[in-house]
Write a protein that holds these residues in place. Structure first.
Motif, PDB file in Angstrom:
ATOM      1  N   GLN A 263       0.849  -1.180   0.000  1.00 41.08           N
ATOM      2  CA  GLN A 263       0.000   0.000   0.000  1.00 41.08           C
ATOM      3  C   GLN A 263       0.886   1.231   0.000  1.00 41.08           C
ATOM      4  N   SER A 264       0.515   2.216  -0.790  1.00 41.03           N
ATOM      5  CA  SER A 264       1.370   3.388  -0.938  1.00 41.03           C
ATOM      6  C   SER A 264       1.490   4.214   0.335  1.00 41.03           C
ATOM      7  N   HIS A 265       0.516   4.169   1.222  1.00 41.30           N
ATOM      8  CA  HIS A 265       0.629   4.983   2.437  1.00 41.30           C
ATOM      9  C   HIS A 265       1.743   4.482   3.355  1.00 41.30           C
ATOM     10  N   LYS A 266       2.260   3.304   3.076  1.00 42.11           N
ATOM     11  CA  LYS A 266       3.363   2.767   3.871  1.00 42.11           C
ATOM     12  C   LYS A 266       4.724   3.007   3.207  1.00 42.11           C
ATOM     13  N   PHE A 267       4.735   3.608   2.012  1.00 44.99           N
ATOM     14  CA  PHE A 267       6.001   3.884   1.327  1.00 44.99           C
ATOM     15  C   PHE A 267       6.889   4.766   2.195  1.00 44.99           C
ATOM     16  N   THR A 268       8.194   4.477   2.177  1.00 43.79           N
ATOM     17  CA  THR A 268       9.165   5.402   2.742  1.00 43.79           C
ATOM     18  C   THR A 268       9.365   6.530   1.728  1.00 43.79           C
ATOM     19  N   VAL A 269      10.086   7.567   2.124  1.00 40.12           N
ATOM     20  CA  VAL A 269      10.397   8.665   1.207  1.00 40.12           C
ATOM     21  C   VAL A 269      11.123   8.118  -0.019  1.00 40.12           C
ATOM     22  N   GLU A 270      12.076   7.198   0.228  1.00 43.51           N
ATOM     23  CA  GLU A 270      12.853   6.627  -0.875  1.00 43.51           C
ATOM     24  C   GLU A 270      11.957   5.812  -1.813  1.00 43.51           C
ATOM     25  N   GLU A 271      11.056   5.028  -1.252  1.00 43.32           N
ATOM     26  CA  GLU A 271      10.150   4.242  -2.085  1.00 43.32           C
ATOM     27  C   GLU A 271       9.212   5.141  -2.880  1.00 43.32           C
ATOM     28  N   GLY A 272       8.757   6.232  -2.264  1.00 46.18           N
ATOM     29  CA  GLY A 272       7.911   7.182  -2.985  1.00 46.18           C
ATOM     30  C   GLY A 272       8.634   7.761  -4.183  1.00 46.18           C
TER      31      GLY A 272
ATOM     32  N   ASP B  75      11.262   6.448  -5.730  1.00 45.15           N
ATOM     33  CA  ASP B  75      11.514   5.349  -6.653  1.00 45.15           C
ATOM     34  C   ASP B  75      10.274   5.029  -7.486  1.00 45.15           C
ATOM     35  N   PHE B  76       9.114   5.001  -6.834  1.00 46.97           N
ATOM     36  CA  PHE B  76       7.869   4.705  -7.546  1.00 46.97           C
ATOM     37  C   PHE B  76       7.554   5.791  -8.568  1.00 46.97           C
ATOM     38  N   ILE B  77       7.741   7.047  -8.202  1.00 45.13           N
ATOM     39  CA  ILE B  77       7.483   8.147  -9.137  1.00 45.13           C
ATOM     40  C   ILE B  77       8.397   8.039 -10.352  1.00 45.13           C
TER      41      ILE B  77
END
Length: 133
Positions: free
Chosen positions: A106-115, A117-119
């Motif tokens: 779930q995206s609300h659990k993304f870390t800053v780095e994962e956010g 990376d996903f973008i």
């Protein structure tokens, strides 16, 4: 109490200031829970990837898809996780055995780095598919 730590000096000051309170509570027989974790994705990151996912949903609607932006979000996060070697979500049968339920990522659990990376992944995926941002 929740603190966002930005550097080692600030972290040291926060921990030093909290120690007397922690010590008093423990000596009074109270149990405490100390949790340290990476910061979750920012509001700007959240806004950005939701705007991009909305663009994907609109572009794909023109191409005949009837999936919602939320459907696309789940599909895109799953694809990103698979392509980048992250832990994938999983599916399970519903409790009554009549459906399949998606669990996991779930995206609300993304870390800053994962956010971030996903973008980046999402922008590349959109470019490959000819979807303008």
């Amino acid at each position: 109490m929740i603190f966002t730590l930005h550097n080692s000096q600030q972290a040291h000051t926060v921990i030093k200031d909290l120690w007397p309170k922690i010590k008093d509570n423990l000596e009074a027989g109270k149990q405490l829970r100390l949790e340290i974790k990476k910061a979750t994705r920012s509001t700007d990151q959240n806004d950005m990837f939701h705007a991009l996912i909305d663009q994907v949903a609109k572009a794909m609607r023109v191409a005949g898809s009837d999936w919602s932006a939320d459907d696309w979000k789940r599909l895109l996060i799953d694809q990103w996780a698979n392509e980048t070697g992250r832990k994938l979500g999983k599916v399970a049968p519903s409790l009554d055995g009549q459906r399949v339920v998606q669990l996991g990522l779930q995206s609300h659990k993304f870390t800053v780095e994962e956010g971030s990376d996903f973008i980046e992944w999402l922008l590349c995926w959109m470019a490959e598919k000819g979807i303008e941002k």
